[in-house]
Design a protein around this motif. Structure first.
Motif, PDB file in Angstrom:
ATOM      1  N   LYS A  93      88.464  -3.201  69.255  1.00  0.00           N
ATOM      2  CA  LYS A  93      89.569  -2.546  68.534  1.00  0.00           C
ATOM      3  C   LYS A  93      90.752  -3.497  68.404  1.00  0.00           C
ATOM      4  O   LYS A  93      91.414  -3.569  67.369  1.00  0.00           O
ATOM      5  N   ARG A  94      91.001  -4.227  69.493  1.00  0.00           N
ATOM      6  CA  ARG A  94      92.123  -5.148  69.526  1.00  0.00           C
ATOM      7  C   ARG A  94      91.976  -6.269  68.485  1.00  0.00           C
ATOM      8  O   ARG A  94      92.903  -6.573  67.753  1.00  0.00           O
ATOM      9  N   ILE A  95      90.774  -6.875  68.437  1.00  0.00           N
ATOM     10  CA  ILE A  95      90.611  -8.017  67.519  1.00  0.00           C
ATOM     11  C   ILE A  95      90.609  -7.542  66.065  1.00  0.00           C
ATOM     12  O   ILE A  95      91.147  -8.219  65.185  1.00  0.00           O
ATOM     13  N   LEU A  96      90.044  -6.362  65.826  1.00  0.00           N
ATOM     14  CA  LEU A  96      90.070  -5.832  64.458  1.00  0.00           C
ATOM     15  C   LEU A  96      91.516  -5.558  64.026  1.00  0.00           C
ATOM     16  O   LEU A  96      91.929  -5.947  62.929  1.00  0.00           O
ATOM     17  N   ALA A  97      92.273  -4.941  64.925  1.00  0.00           N
ATOM     18  CA  ALA A  97      93.668  -4.617  64.587  1.00  0.00           C
ATOM     19  C   ALA A  97      94.475  -5.890  64.356  1.00  0.00           C
ATOM     20  O   ALA A  97      95.269  -5.963  63.407  1.00  0.00           O
ATOM     21  N   ILE A 155      75.244  -1.093  74.197  1.00  0.00           N
ATOM     22  CA  ILE A 155      75.464  -1.437  72.782  1.00  0.00           C
ATOM     23  C   ILE A 155      75.654  -0.154  71.963  1.00  0.00           C
ATOM     24  O   ILE A 155      76.577  -0.052  71.147  1.00  0.00           O
ATOM     25  N   GLU A 156      74.789   0.837  72.196  1.00  0.00           N
ATOM     26  CA  GLU A 156      74.892   2.096  71.434  1.00  0.00           C
ATOM     27  C   GLU A 156      76.197   2.836  71.743  1.00  0.00           C
ATOM     28  O   GLU A 156      76.831   3.393  70.837  1.00  0.00           O
ATOM     29  N   SER A 157      76.611   2.829  73.014  1.00  0.00           N
ATOM     30  CA  SER A 157      77.855   3.529  73.373  1.00  0.00           C
ATOM     31  C   SER A 157      79.051   2.890  72.695  1.00  0.00           C
ATOM     32  O   SER A 157      79.935   3.581  72.170  1.00  0.00           O
ATOM     33  N   VAL A 158      79.090   1.542  72.706  1.00  0.00           N
ATOM     34  CA  VAL A 158      80.223   0.847  72.079  1.00  0.00           C
ATOM     35  C   VAL A 158      80.211   1.109  70.576  1.00  0.00           C
ATOM     36  O   VAL A 158      81.246   1.431  69.981  1.00  0.00           O
ATOM     37  N   ALA A 159      79.025   1.010  69.961  1.00  0.00           N
ATOM     38  CA  ALA A 159      78.925   1.247  68.513  1.00  0.00           C
ATOM     39  C   ALA A 159      79.388   2.664  68.183  1.00  0.00           C
ATOM     40  O   ALA A 159      80.116   2.886  67.209  1.00  0.00           O
ATOM     41  N   GLN A 160      78.988   3.612  69.000  1.00  0.00           N
ATOM     42  CA  GLN A 160      79.378   5.004  68.769  1.00  0.00           C
ATOM     43  C   GLN A 160      80.895   5.176  68.867  1.00  0.00           C
ATOM     44  O   GLN A 160      81.520   5.822  68.026  1.00  0.00           O
ATOM     45  N   LEU A 165      83.096   2.953  68.357  1.00  0.00           N
ATOM     46  CA  LEU A 165      83.747   2.264  67.233  1.00  0.00           C
ATOM     47  C   LEU A 165      83.397   2.915  65.895  1.00  0.00           C
ATOM     48  O   LEU A 165      83.901   2.503  64.859  1.00  0.00           O
ATOM     49  N   LYS A 166      82.466   3.888  65.948  1.00  0.00           N
ATOM     50  CA  LYS A 166      81.919   4.526  64.727  1.00  0.00           C
ATOM     51  C   LYS A 166      81.240   3.473  63.851  1.00  0.00           C
ATOM     52  O   LYS A 166      81.416   3.418  62.630  1.00  0.00           O
ATOM     53  N   PHE A 167      80.472   2.602  64.498  1.00  0.00           N
ATOM     54  CA  PHE A 167      79.767   1.523  63.808  1.00  0.00           C
ATOM     55  C   PHE A 167      78.299   1.906  63.665  1.00  0.00           C
ATOM     56  O   PHE A 167      77.641   2.242  64.657  1.00  0.00           O
ATOM     57  N   PRO A 168      77.736   1.881  62.445  1.00  0.00           N
ATOM     58  CA  PRO A 168      76.339   2.329  62.262  1.00  0.00           C
ATOM     59  C   PRO A 168      75.328   1.385  62.918  1.00  0.00           C
ATOM     60  O   PRO A 168      75.449   0.160  62.786  1.00  0.00           O
ATOM     61  N   MET A 169      74.328   1.957  63.592  1.00  0.00           N
ATOM     62  CA  MET A 169      73.360   1.141  64.321  1.00  0.00           C
ATOM     63  C   MET A 169      72.498   0.269  63.406  1.00  0.00           C
ATOM     64  O   MET A 169      71.954  -0.729  63.843  1.00  0.00           O
ATOM     65  N   ASP A 170      72.388   0.643  62.114  1.00  0.00           N
ATOM     66  CA  ASP A 170      71.557  -0.204  61.240  1.00  0.00           C
ATOM     67  C   ASP A 170      72.247  -1.521  60.878  1.00  0.00           C
ATOM     68  O   ASP A 170      71.637  -2.391  60.260  1.00  0.00           O
ATOM     69  N   LYS A 171      73.504  -1.668  61.294  1.00  0.00           N
ATOM     70  CA  LYS A 171      74.189  -2.946  61.075  1.00  0.00           C
ATOM     71  C   LYS A 171      74.393  -3.691  62.404  1.00  0.00           C
ATOM     72  O   LYS A 171      75.225  -4.599  62.502  1.00  0.00           O
ATOM     73  N   VAL A 172      73.631  -3.271  63.432  1.00  0.00           N
ATOM     74  CA  VAL A 172      73.707  -3.930  64.741  1.00  0.00           C
ATOM     75  C   VAL A 172      72.450  -4.779  64.919  1.00  0.00           C
ATOM     76  O   VAL A 172      71.331  -4.286  64.714  1.00  0.00           O
ATOM     77  N   VAL A 173      72.624  -6.041  65.259  1.00  0.00           N
ATOM     78  CA  VAL A 173      71.461  -6.901  65.508  1.00  0.00           C
ATOM     79  C   VAL A 173      71.033  -6.710  66.963  1.00  0.00           C
ATOM     80  O   VAL A 173      71.835  -6.885  67.885  1.00  0.00           O
ATOM     81  N   LEU A 174      69.766  -6.341  67.144  1.00  0.00           N
ATOM     82  CA  LEU A 174      69.238  -6.066  68.486  1.00  0.00           C
ATOM     83  C   LEU A 174      68.092  -7.017  68.818  1.00  0.00           C
ATOM     84  O   LEU A 174      67.117  -7.110  68.060  1.00  0.00           O
TER      85      LEU A 174
END
Ligand code: UT7
Length: 329
Positions: free
Chosen positions: A237-241, A263-268, A270-279
């Motif tokens: 959040k800090r770096i985005l802001a 990874i899923e908790s942080v994405a959730q 941040l409201k970041f969709p999991m299909d844009k997360v590289v796993l």
């Protein structure tokens, strides 16, 4: 100096990776410790990992990844001004693994050194290199995250031995004049922080000046987990802001690969969709400093991550040390 800082960008011009030949599945581990494929998969997302051979030190993994990155960047090893290796599993207590890598690559004109940021080591190395390049101290740099984590594992401790793997990832970074770059490419910024009060929740129980041993990795998993989710969310959040960016502006989230649940908790959050997360955690497990450049290499080799994409990276490791980076690929 500040004028110079604003004129240059550190641009990733090539990625590489290396995973040792030996693949170890959860079923293989269940034969040596009291665990199961079900437990490991459910709690971590890990299905398999690679183990280095006994005669394969970290520098060898690093050199193999470096060759791929240099080839992709079309840069000769002799032309590197900087070689920075992030590792918690150096070949020797001294000298640095980076100078061993430098020797093996046949470079003697640049500066090579290690950084110790454990699982956040790659972001630390990238941050250091970015500052060197932006201040004019070199044109080409090699940033490597390389780990033989198995050398630190207590194979009788099921709480830790199932979580880690070996490997190396590397990127070649070039200092480019901002005017010469098409678009706004390069390392846009890095946020890193540490809290030494937490040094005893993830550590090795050895060291040259404590007991003269290498030691084994010890971890209070639940505590690390708790800090990981809150600190990584806060850092992102800090770096985005600070760059006036929104989650929607990010094309890919490429985090340190320790545990799919983190990874899923942080994405959730941040409201970041999991299909844009590289796993890659399912295939590599936690390779500490190597995990981000390995994931970046996999995603770019598969053609998912393309030039111009905006990437959010983040990582946390023993220290605790944590942070995030914004990179336009
Ligand atoms: O790179 C950064 C560093 N590391 C991390 O990010 C790791 C952060 N932590 C984690 O990922 C998780 O805490 C772990 C994966 C390490 C553990 O998951 P958990 O859900 O926090 O499990 P737990 O430690 O609460 O253990 C639950 C149970 C315990 O049994 P009891 O006490 O409930 O009977 C453990 O003894 O699971 C047991 N357990 C296992 N069982 C089967 C612990 N390890 C294993 C295992 N197989 N490998």
């Amino acid at each position: 100096m500040s004028g110079t800082l604003n004129l240059k960008r550190s641009v990733i011009v090539g990625c590489g990776g290396y995973l040792p030949e030996k693949v170890v599945t959860n079923h293989d581990l269940a034969k040596i410790v009291d665990t199961s494929d079900e437990w490991i998969t459910e709690r971590t997302g890990i299905r398999k990992r690679h183990f280095a051979a006994k005669d394969q030190p970290t520098s060898e993994l690093a050199v193999k990844a470096a060759h791929v990155a240099l080839q992709n960047a079309r840069i000769r090893a002799e032309d590197l001004d900087l070689i920075v290796v992030a590792t918690a599993t150096p070949d020797r207590t001294l000298p640095s693994t980076a100078v061993i890598v430098q020797g093996k690559l046949g470079n003697n004109k640049g500066l090579a050194f290690d950084v110790a940021g454990v699982c956040a080591g790659f972001l630390l190395a990238l941050n250091v290199v970015d500052n060197f390049l932006k201040s004019g101290q070199g044109k080409y740099a090699l940033v490597i995250g390389a780990e033989a984590m198995t050398s630190l594992l207590d194979m009788g401790d099921r709480r830790t031995c199932v979580l880690f793997g070996d490997g190396a990832g590397a990127v070649v970074v070039e200092a480019k004049n901002r005017d010469d770059i098409g678009g706004d490419r390069g390392v846009l910024g890095v946020h890193l922080q540490s809290d030494g009060h937490l040094h005893n929740i993830l550590y090795s129980d050895g060291g040259p000046s404590t007991n003269g041993k290498v030691g084994k990795l010890r971890m209070d998993g639940q505590e690390v987990y708790r800090h990981a989710v809150t600190k990584l969310t806060d850092s992102a959040k800090r770096i985005l802001a600070s760059h006036e960016l929104m989650v929607d502006d990010i094309d890919w989230f490429i985090p340190h690969q320790a545990n799919i649940r983190i990874i899923e908790s942080v994405a959730q959050k941040l409201k970041f969709p999991m299909d844009k997360v590289v796993l890659t955690v399912q295939d590599h497990a936690n390779t500490s400093a190597a995990s981000i450049p390995l994931a970046l290499w996999v995603a770019s080799a598969e053609g998912r991550v393309k030039a111009g994409d905006l990437i959010l990276h983040e990582a946390i490791g023993g220290g605790l040390i944590w942070g995030s980076a914004l990179v336009r690929f």
